[in-house]
Scaffold this motif. Structure first.
Motif, mmCIF file in Angstrom:
data_model
loop_
_atom_site.group_PDB
_atom_site.id
_atom_site.type_symbol
_atom_site.label_atom_id
_atom_site.label_comp_id
_atom_site.label_asym_id
_atom_site.label_seq_id
_atom_site.Cartn_x
_atom_site.Cartn_y
_atom_site.Cartn_z
ATOM 1 N N ALA A 199 0.805 -1.257 0.094
ATOM 2 C CA ALA A 199 -0.107 0.135 0.007
ATOM 3 C C ALA A 199 0.883 1.217 0.029
ATOM 4 O O ALA A 199 0.535 2.061 -0.566
ATOM 5 C CB ALA A 199 -0.951 -0.166 1.063
ATOM 6 N N ARG A 200 1.846 1.198 0.653
ATOM 7 C CA ARG A 200 2.945 2.282 0.670
ATOM 8 C C ARG A 200 3.405 2.654 -0.643
ATOM 9 O O ARG A 200 3.575 3.526 -1.277
ATOM 10 C CB ARG A 200 4.152 2.024 1.652
ATOM 11 C CG ARG A 200 5.301 3.250 1.782
ATOM 12 C CD ARG A 200 6.059 3.049 2.657
ATOM 13 N NE ARG A 200 7.078 1.672 2.451
ATOM 14 C CZ ARG A 200 7.737 1.430 1.651
ATOM 15 N NH1 ARG A 200 7.973 2.402 0.662
ATOM 16 N NH2 ARG A 200 8.370 0.138 1.513
ATOM 17 N N GLU B 86 8.984 8.235 4.321
ATOM 18 C CA GLU B 86 7.649 9.273 4.364
ATOM 19 C C GLU B 86 6.725 8.617 5.060
ATOM 20 O O GLU B 86 6.156 9.500 6.085
ATOM 21 C CB GLU B 86 7.326 9.426 2.787
ATOM 22 C CG GLU B 86 8.322 10.288 2.003
ATOM 23 C CD GLU B 86 7.963 10.457 0.708
ATOM 24 O OE1 GLU B 86 8.121 11.439 0.156
ATOM 25 O OE2 GLU B 86 7.665 9.356 0.029
ATOM 26 N N LEU B 87 6.254 7.316 5.050
ATOM 27 C CA LEU B 87 5.372 6.694 5.979
ATOM 28 C C LEU B 87 5.808 6.883 7.292
ATOM 29 O O LEU B 87 4.989 6.908 8.261
ATOM 30 C CB LEU B 87 5.210 5.242 5.295
ATOM 31 C CG LEU B 87 4.173 4.603 6.069
ATOM 32 C CD1 LEU B 87 2.749 5.504 5.926
ATOM 33 C CD2 LEU B 87 3.818 3.125 5.668
ATOM 34 N N ALA B 88 7.056 6.466 7.674
ATOM 35 C CA ALA B 88 7.394 6.470 9.194
ATOM 36 C C ALA B 88 7.245 7.961 9.515
ATOM 37 O O ALA B 88 6.673 8.066 10.739
ATOM 38 C CB ALA B 88 8.834 6.075 9.252
ATOM 39 N N ARG C 295 -5.317 4.268 8.242
ATOM 40 C CA ARG C 295 -6.144 5.574 7.770
ATOM 41 C C ARG C 295 -5.148 6.211 6.954
ATOM 42 O O ARG C 295 -5.679 6.408 5.825
ATOM 43 C CB ARG C 295 -6.321 6.393 9.094
ATOM 44 C CG ARG C 295 -7.456 5.727 9.787
ATOM 45 C CD ARG C 295 -8.013 6.992 10.966
ATOM 46 N NE ARG C 295 -9.206 6.484 11.605
ATOM 47 C CZ ARG C 295 -9.463 6.911 12.777
ATOM 48 N NH1 ARG C 295 -8.685 7.670 13.471
ATOM 49 N NH2 ARG C 295 -10.483 6.368 13.304
ATOM 50 N N LEU C 296 -3.842 6.277 7.015
ATOM 51 C CA LEU C 296 -3.030 7.107 5.901
ATOM 52 C C LEU C 296 -2.826 6.212 4.618
ATOM 53 O O LEU C 296 -3.169 6.549 3.627
ATOM 54 C CB LEU C 296 -1.662 6.987 6.722
ATOM 55 C CG LEU C 296 -1.470 8.011 7.547
ATOM 56 C CD1 LEU C 296 -0.114 7.926 8.362
ATOM 57 C CD2 LEU C 296 -1.322 9.392 6.850
ATOM 58 N N LEU C 297 -3.123 4.834 4.761
ATOM 59 C CA LEU C 297 -2.722 3.941 3.910
ATOM 60 C C LEU C 297 -4.218 3.547 2.975
ATOM 61 O O LEU C 297 -4.136 2.940 2.033
ATOM 62 C CB LEU C 297 -1.906 2.581 3.693
ATOM 63 C CG LEU C 297 -0.546 3.166 4.310
ATOM 64 C CD1 LEU C 297 0.148 1.744 4.919
ATOM 65 C CD2 LEU C 297 0.207 3.503 2.989
#
Length: 113
Positions: free
Chosen positions: A18-19, A28-30, A60-62
């Protein structure tokens, strides 16, 4: 029917996919989840889990359902039913749920006779 055992490696793979689909780096995800890059790597590699708050933020972010991250894709029939109910009001969903429960009880009784 899906296997309801948790597989951290597969969970991490789903998060990583997904990232990558969003063209985000692990860094960036971290940053978005407020985790260290090392912690994010451990999650994606399936070596460690994370606290519930972080898991919710990741989902939620992904834009992933927690059920999908934990267990993978539902079977085709389950997905079709989910799609049918997605935009229905809560009362309609409860009626369908009670109907399905009654139908399954009747089928179970029929099988035992």
């Amino acid at each position: 029917m899906r296997d309801d055992t948790l597989d951290k490696k597969k969970m991490g793979q789903r998060i990583r996919a997904a990232r990558e689909a969003r063209h985000w780096t692990r860094e960036e995800l971290a940053e978005k989840v407020e985790l260290s890059v090392n912690t994010m790597a451990e999650i994606e590699l399936g070596r460690n889990g994370t606290r519930l708050e972080n898991f919710i933020r990741l989902c939620r972010l992904l834009d992933l359902s927690a059920d999908y991250v934990l267990f993978g894709a539902p079977g085709d029939a389950v997905q079709r039913i989910t799609d049918l109910l997605r935009d229905r009001d809560e009362e309609t969903v409860r009626v369908v749920e009670r109907t399905v429960e009654a139908l399954l009880r009747a089928l179970d009784e029929q099988r035992t006779t």
